[in-house]
Design a protein around this motif. Structure first.
Motif, PDB file in Angstrom:
ATOM      1  N   ARG A  33      34.469  42.354  40.024  1.00  0.00           N
ATOM      2  CA  ARG A  33      35.537  43.211  39.494  1.00  0.00           C
ATOM      3  C   ARG A  33      36.440  42.454  38.538  1.00  0.00           C
ATOM      4  O   ARG A  33      37.036  43.053  37.654  1.00  0.00           O
ATOM      5  CB  ARG A  33      36.340  43.793  40.641  1.00  0.00           C
ATOM      6  N   ALA A  34      36.590  41.151  38.732  1.00  0.00           N
ATOM      7  CA  ALA A  34      37.400  40.317  37.845  1.00  0.00           C
ATOM      8  C   ALA A  34      37.025  38.868  38.101  1.00  0.00           C
ATOM      9  O   ALA A  34      36.604  38.511  39.198  1.00  0.00           O
ATOM     10  CB  ALA A  34      38.890  40.527  38.122  1.00  0.00           C
ATOM     11  N   GLU A  35      37.173  38.049  37.071  1.00  0.00           N
ATOM     12  CA  GLU A  35      36.924  36.627  37.283  1.00  0.00           C
ATOM     13  C   GLU A  35      37.687  35.798  36.270  1.00  0.00           C
ATOM     14  O   GLU A  35      37.973  36.232  35.161  1.00  0.00           O
ATOM     15  CB  GLU A  35      35.441  36.287  37.280  1.00  0.00           C
ATOM     16  N   GLU A  36      38.022  34.607  36.717  1.00  0.00           N
ATOM     17  CA  GLU A  36      38.690  33.596  35.918  1.00  0.00           C
ATOM     18  C   GLU A  36      37.944  32.297  36.185  1.00  0.00           C
ATOM     19  O   GLU A  36      37.062  32.254  37.041  1.00  0.00           O
ATOM     20  CB  GLU A  36      40.161  33.490  36.340  1.00  0.00           C
ATOM     21  N   PRO A  37      38.303  31.208  35.506  1.00  0.00           N
ATOM     22  CA  PRO A  37      37.551  29.962  35.729  1.00  0.00           C
ATOM     23  C   PRO A  37      37.512  29.487  37.185  1.00  0.00           C
ATOM     24  O   PRO A  37      36.508  28.934  37.618  1.00  0.00           O
ATOM     25  CB  PRO A  37      38.282  28.951  34.841  1.00  0.00           C
ATOM     26  N   HIS A  38      38.557  29.720  37.964  1.00  0.00           N
ATOM     27  CA  HIS A  38      38.593  29.207  39.338  1.00  0.00           C
ATOM     28  C   HIS A  38      38.816  30.302  40.365  1.00  0.00           C
ATOM     29  O   HIS A  38      39.237  30.026  41.490  1.00  0.00           O
ATOM     30  CB  HIS A  38      39.687  28.132  39.469  1.00  0.00           C
ATOM     31  N   TRP A  39      38.515  31.545  40.005  1.00  0.00           N
ATOM     32  CA  TRP A  39      38.793  32.679  40.896  1.00  0.00           C
ATOM     33  C   TRP A  39      37.852  33.821  40.551  1.00  0.00           C
ATOM     34  O   TRP A  39      37.572  34.089  39.378  1.00  0.00           O
ATOM     35  CB  TRP A  39      40.243  33.121  40.710  1.00  0.00           C
ATOM     36  N   VAL A  40      37.331  34.500  41.586  1.00  0.00           N
ATOM     37  CA  VAL A  40      36.434  35.650  41.391  1.00  0.00           C
ATOM     38  C   VAL A  40      36.809  36.733  42.395  1.00  0.00           C
ATOM     39  O   VAL A  40      37.044  36.443  43.577  1.00  0.00           O
ATOM     40  CB  VAL A  40      34.951  35.270  41.602  1.00  0.00           C
ATOM     41  N   LEU A  41      36.853  37.973  41.946  1.00  0.00           N
ATOM     42  CA  LEU A  41      37.077  39.135  42.804  1.00  0.00           C
ATOM     43  C   LEU A  41      35.818  39.981  42.789  1.00  0.00           C
ATOM     44  O   LEU A  41      35.321  40.342  41.717  1.00  0.00           O
ATOM     45  CB  LEU A  41      38.261  39.962  42.298  1.00  0.00           C
ATOM     46  N   ILE A  42      35.281  40.274  43.993  1.00  0.00           N
ATOM     47  CA  ILE A  42      34.124  41.159  44.102  1.00  0.00           C
ATOM     48  C   ILE A  42      34.491  42.303  45.035  1.00  0.00           C
ATOM     49  O   ILE A  42      35.405  42.194  45.847  1.00  0.00           O
ATOM     50  CB  ILE A  42      32.854  40.430  44.596  1.00  0.00           C
ATOM     51  N   GLY A  43      33.762  43.401  44.898  1.00  0.00           N
ATOM     52  CA  GLY A  43      34.007  44.535  45.771  1.00  0.00           C
ATOM     53  C   GLY A  43      32.838  45.488  45.757  1.00  0.00           C
ATOM     54  O   GLY A  43      31.853  45.292  45.035  1.00  0.00           O
ATOM     55  N   THR A  48      31.997  53.671  46.191  1.00  0.00           N
ATOM     56  CA  THR A  48      31.804  53.343  47.595  1.00  0.00           C
ATOM     57  C   THR A  48      33.058  52.653  48.127  1.00  0.00           C
ATOM     58  O   THR A  48      33.833  52.090  47.364  1.00  0.00           O
ATOM     59  CB  THR A  48      30.577  52.431  47.816  1.00  0.00           C
ATOM     60  N   GLU A  49      33.233  52.708  49.431  1.00  0.00           N
ATOM     61  CA  GLU A  49      34.414  52.127  50.048  1.00  0.00           C
ATOM     62  C   GLU A  49      34.102  50.772  50.659  1.00  0.00           C
ATOM     63  O   GLU A  49      32.964  50.479  50.985  1.00  0.00           O
ATOM     64  CB  GLU A  49      34.938  53.055  51.142  1.00  0.00           C
ATOM     65  N   GLY A  50      35.148  49.992  50.843  1.00  0.00           N
ATOM     66  CA  GLY A  50      35.017  48.691  51.480  1.00  0.00           C
ATOM     67  C   GLY A  50      36.125  47.769  51.011  1.00  0.00           C
ATOM     68  O   GLY A  50      36.790  48.036  50.007  1.00  0.00           O
ATOM     69  N   THR A  51      36.326  46.709  51.715  1.00  0.00           N
ATOM     70  CA  THR A  51      37.352  45.735  51.384  1.00  0.00           C
ATOM     71  C   THR A  51      36.811  44.749  50.365  1.00  0.00           C
ATOM     72  O   THR A  51      35.693  44.247  50.507  1.00  0.00           O
ATOM     73  CB  THR A  51      37.800  44.985  52.651  1.00  0.00           C
ATOM     74  N   SER A  52      37.598  44.461  49.365  1.00  0.00           N
ATOM     75  CA  SER A  52      37.207  43.484  48.355  1.00  0.00           C
ATOM     76  C   SER A  52      37.331  42.070  48.915  1.00  0.00           C
ATOM     77  O   SER A  52      38.081  41.816  49.851  1.00  0.00           O
ATOM     78  CB  SER A  52      38.099  43.618  47.119  1.00  0.00           C
ATOM     79  N   LEU A  53      36.599  41.165  48.314  1.00  0.00           N
ATOM     80  CA  LEU A  53      36.679  39.743  48.643  1.00  0.00           C
ATOM     81  C   LEU A  53      36.992  38.980  47.367  1.00  0.00           C
ATOM     82  O   LEU A  53      36.433  39.281  46.308  1.00  0.00           O
ATOM     83  CB  LEU A  53      35.355  39.235  49.207  1.00  0.00           C
ATOM     84  N   ALA A  54      37.872  38.005  47.475  1.00  0.00           N
ATOM     85  CA  ALA A  54      38.161  37.122  46.351  1.00  0.00           C
ATOM     86  C   ALA A  54      37.885  35.693  46.795  1.00  0.00           C
ATOM     87  O   ALA A  54      37.969  35.360  47.982  1.00  0.00           O
ATOM     88  CB  ALA A  54      39.607  37.277  45.895  1.00  0.00           C
ATOM     89  N   PHE A  55      37.564  34.861  45.834  1.00  0.00           N
ATOM     90  CA  PHE A  55      37.222  33.475  46.103  1.00  0.00           C
ATOM     91  C   PHE A  55      37.984  32.601  45.126  1.00  0.00           C
ATOM     92  O   PHE A  55      38.031  32.896  43.932  1.00  0.00           O
ATOM     93  CB  PHE A  55      35.709  33.266  45.961  1.00  0.00           C
ATOM     94  N   GLU A  56      38.585  31.545  45.650  1.00  0.00           N
ATOM     95  CA  GLU A  56      39.382  30.649  44.833  1.00  0.00           C
ATOM     96  C   GLU A  56      38.881  29.224  45.011  1.00  0.00           C
ATOM     97  O   GLU A  56      38.683  28.759  46.143  1.00  0.00           O
ATOM     98  CB  GLU A  56      40.851  30.748  45.248  1.00  0.00           C
ATOM     99  N   THR A  57      38.644  28.545  43.893  1.00  0.00           N
ATOM    100  CA  THR A  57      38.231  27.154  43.947  1.00  0.00           C
ATOM    101  C   THR A  57      39.423  26.311  44.370  1.00  0.00           C
ATOM    102  O   THR A  57      40.507  26.426  43.812  1.00  0.00           O
ATOM    103  CB  THR A  57      37.709  26.685  42.574  1.00  0.00           C
ATOM    104  N   GLU A  58      39.195  25.512  45.386  1.00  0.00           N
ATOM    105  CA  GLU A  58      40.233  24.628  45.922  1.00  0.00           C
ATOM    106  C   GLU A  58      39.635  23.227  45.997  1.00  0.00           C
ATOM    107  O   GLU A  58      38.712  22.988  46.781  1.00  0.00           O
ATOM    108  CB  GLU A  58      40.658  25.113  47.312  1.00  0.00           C
ATOM    109  N   ALA A  59      40.156  22.319  45.168  1.00  0.00           N
ATOM    110  CA  ALA A  59      39.587  20.971  45.078  1.00  0.00           C
ATOM    111  C   ALA A  59      39.586  20.245  46.424  1.00  0.00           C
ATOM    112  O   ALA A  59      38.665  19.492  46.723  1.00  0.00           O
ATOM    113  CB  ALA A  59      40.349  20.152  44.039  1.00  0.00           C
TER     114      ALA A  59
END
Length: 135
Positions: A33-43, A48-59
């Motif tokens: 659904r959205a992404e940046e160099p160190h972050w991604v949002l999926i859903g 369809t329904e459901g909770t989105s998940l986001a992921f963040e790069t953490e060194a």
């Protein structure tokens, strides 16, 4: 109260946000659904329904430990429960698929209708299915 609130997204830290997002995209059939160099949002796909998940790069990300071994050391703070329709056979098939996609089956399995796995970044998650109760 004039406003409402709802849980929209669960965010997971990882060494590589894009790699972990790709794993959950394959596992859940989600879309980016959205992404940046160190972050991604999926859903869920549109419509369809459901909770989105986001992921963040953490060194400095440190994978959680489950089950807890030593008090005071890194441990699981949350996990995702993912329901599998179709009973025990479907649970076995989805467990095998998750492993093929990059998950690792936990050594300790506390229930027959639940499979505890670790995603590629080490977060525990559960695949589970409803089992019929006594009739």
């Amino acid at each position: 109260m004039s406003s409402s609130v709802r849980l929209s997204t669960v965010v997971l830290d990882a060494h590589d946000a894009h790699e972990l997002a790709a794993f959950y995209q394959r596992l859940l059939g989600y879309v980016v659904r959205a992404e940046e160099p160190h972050w991604v949002l999926i859903g869920p796909p549109p419509g369809t329904e459901g909770t989105s998940l986001a992921f963040e790069t953490e060194a400095e990300y440190v994978p959680p430990v489950w089950p807890t071994r030593e008090p005071g050391e890194q441990q699981m703070m949350l996990h995702l429960d993912i329901e599998v329709d179709g009973g025990p056979d479907a649970l076995a098939a989805e467990t095998a698929r998750a492993v093929a996609e990059g998950a690792r089956l936990a050594e300790y399995q506390p229930q027959d209708d639940v499979r505890v796995l670790f995603d590629p970044s080490g977060h525990p998650f559960c695949l589970w299915t409803e089992t019929p109760g006594p009739t």
